[in-house]
Scaffold this active site. Sequence first.
Site, short mmCIF file in Angstrom:
data_model
loop_
_atom_site.label_atom_id
_atom_site.label_comp_id
_atom_site.label_asym_id
_atom_site.label_seq_id
_atom_site.Cartn_x
_atom_site.Cartn_y
_atom_site.Cartn_z
N HIS A 121 0.87 -1.18 0.00
CA HIS A 121 0.00 0.00 0.00
C HIS A 121 0.91 1.24 0.00
CE1 HIS A 121 -2.86 2.92 1.80
NE2 HIS A 121 -3.81 2.09 1.47
N ASP A 198 3.45 -4.29 8.00
CA ASP A 198 2.17 -3.62 7.85
C ASP A 198 1.08 -4.68 8.03
OD1 ASP A 198 -0.20 -2.59 6.95
OD2 ASP A 198 0.60 -1.72 5.10
N GLN A 201 -4.09 -5.30 6.95
CA GLN A 201 -5.07 -6.22 6.36
C GLN A 201 -5.09 -7.59 7.03
OE1 GLN A 201 -7.46 -5.51 4.38
NE2 GLN A 201 -6.82 -3.49 3.73
N LYS A 224 -10.19 -0.87 10.77
CA LYS A 224 -10.37 -2.07 9.95
C LYS A 224 -10.68 -3.31 10.80
CE LYS A 224 -7.10 -0.48 6.42
NZ LYS A 224 -7.85 -0.03 5.25
N CYS A 366 -4.67 2.41 -3.70
CA CYS A 366 -3.43 2.94 -3.11
C CYS A 366 -2.26 2.00 -3.35
CB CYS A 366 -3.59 3.22 -1.62
SG CYS A 366 -4.82 4.47 -1.27
C1 LIG Z 1 -2.20 -2.90 3.46
C2 LIG Z 1 -2.59 -1.54 3.95
N1 LIG Z 1 -1.67 -0.76 4.53
C3 LIG Z 1 -1.98 0.47 5.00
C4 LIG Z 1 -3.24 0.98 4.88
C5 LIG Z 1 -3.52 2.35 5.41
O1 LIG Z 1 -4.34 2.30 6.52
P1 LIG Z 1 -4.92 3.64 7.17
O2 LIG Z 1 -5.58 4.39 6.07
O3 LIG Z 1 -5.88 3.13 8.19
O4 LIG Z 1 -3.79 4.38 7.76
C6 LIG Z 1 -4.24 0.22 4.27
C7 LIG Z 1 -5.58 0.77 4.09
O5 LIG Z 1 -6.32 0.43 3.21
C8 LIG Z 1 -3.90 -1.08 3.79
O6 LIG Z 1 -4.80 -1.84 3.18
#
Ligand SMILES: Cc1ncc(COP(=O)(O)O)c(C=O)c1O
Length: 408
Positions: A121, A198, A201, A224, A366
């Site tokens: 992401h 990260d 997900q 999430k 993203c």
């Molecule tokens: C794999 C991953 N990393 C990071 C994020 C970013 O999360 P946040 O917008 O809650 O900071 C997301 C959000 O969709 C994601 O799917």
Amino acid sequence: MDVQRVRDDFPILNRSFHGHPLVYLDSAATSQKPTVVVEAEERYYRESNANVHRGVYALSVEATDAYEAARARVARFLGSNDPSEVVFVRGTTEALNVAATSLGQFLLERGDRVVTTVMEHHSNIVPWHLLREQKGIDLRFLDIDETGRLRLDALDDLLGPRTKVVTLTHASNVLGTVNPVREIADRAHAAGAIVVLDAAQSAPHRKIDVERLGVDLLAFSGHKVLGPMGIGVLWGRKELLTRMPPAAGGGEMIETVRQDRVSYRDPPARFEAGTPNVAGAIGLSVALDYLEAIGWEEIAAHERSLYLHATEQAHRRFAERLNVFGPSDHGERQGLQSFALRGVHPHDVASLLDADGIAVRAGHHCCQPLMERLGVPALTRSSPYVYNTKGEIDQLYDGLEKVTALFN
Ligand SMILES: Cc1ncc(COP(=O)(O)O)c(C=O)c1O
């Protein structure tokens, strides 16, 4: 797992759009919130609101205790026995920015290498790009193979003597791939690198165990995992957090401030400048209680059955007209499906589904480097969660058949 009982806890699912009951299939973007979470936040503001860590009076002590209890709850979820390893932040994005900024200050020098992956992401790419621009770090990307798995055979080529950080996602928000984190972490550590994970997900779908994963820093978002927006976590090994400098300055993170010097508190306070999101932290802890009361195995079994049902629908009704990306074996992936419907732009697919009350997401998610790697401008994504039913998956595929008919 009794899905209907779970659904009763999510009043938003009773809404209708365009004359159709809502079919919410966008939980990878954000999950819905059960009533207990909404009520916990409300109760905090109604009964316990005061600034934390600053007051000697009873109400402030109560708020502080609740905030620190939420921290301990998150530590338990992560398999950490030290709550001070849990830093509350706004979400995964902030957590990864704090990690990158802080590591950039004390660890990374011009020419040092950071290895990330092509399936990240933007939240786990852009903070490192900033360091590339500001400090001249050497940012490299581990590729994927044709099935959507990381190319582990190419990892050793990227792990050089100057590789200081390996940062990757636990589960891809597009491909659904669940990465073999432990193996990657072990190889990265053998090369002397710090491992950042990260878990945005993965945290919604499985109990996290930082020891078994073998990582050094980990990020996830409350919103999430059925929790509120605006709260998230950066977890770090105590020994590492203690060496890391703060990424932002302000109240509560300092030990002393003089005109000519400043010193900082120990973690986690060092990384929590300013008034924190106390209600959010409490809501997150209640969300984790809620998920654990259902049971992680029950959740996994439910999601597997939804995924297998969706896969069966896709094959039976669409065959090769619907290209679903990512590994096909459920053991190596999560239940979301990102797909391309032949001859229809992903945004048109999502708009037409919306006309039937079906909420899916279309776009680059993203993940522009991944879209480029896959050779697609965008994809449509369906991401079910604990409250979705097989009937809703059927509605999705009915909707996709209508879209196909319209475009033919
Ligand atoms: C794999 C991953 N990393 C990071 C994020 C970013 O999360 P946040 O917008 O809650 O900071 C997301 C959000 O969709 C994601 O799917």
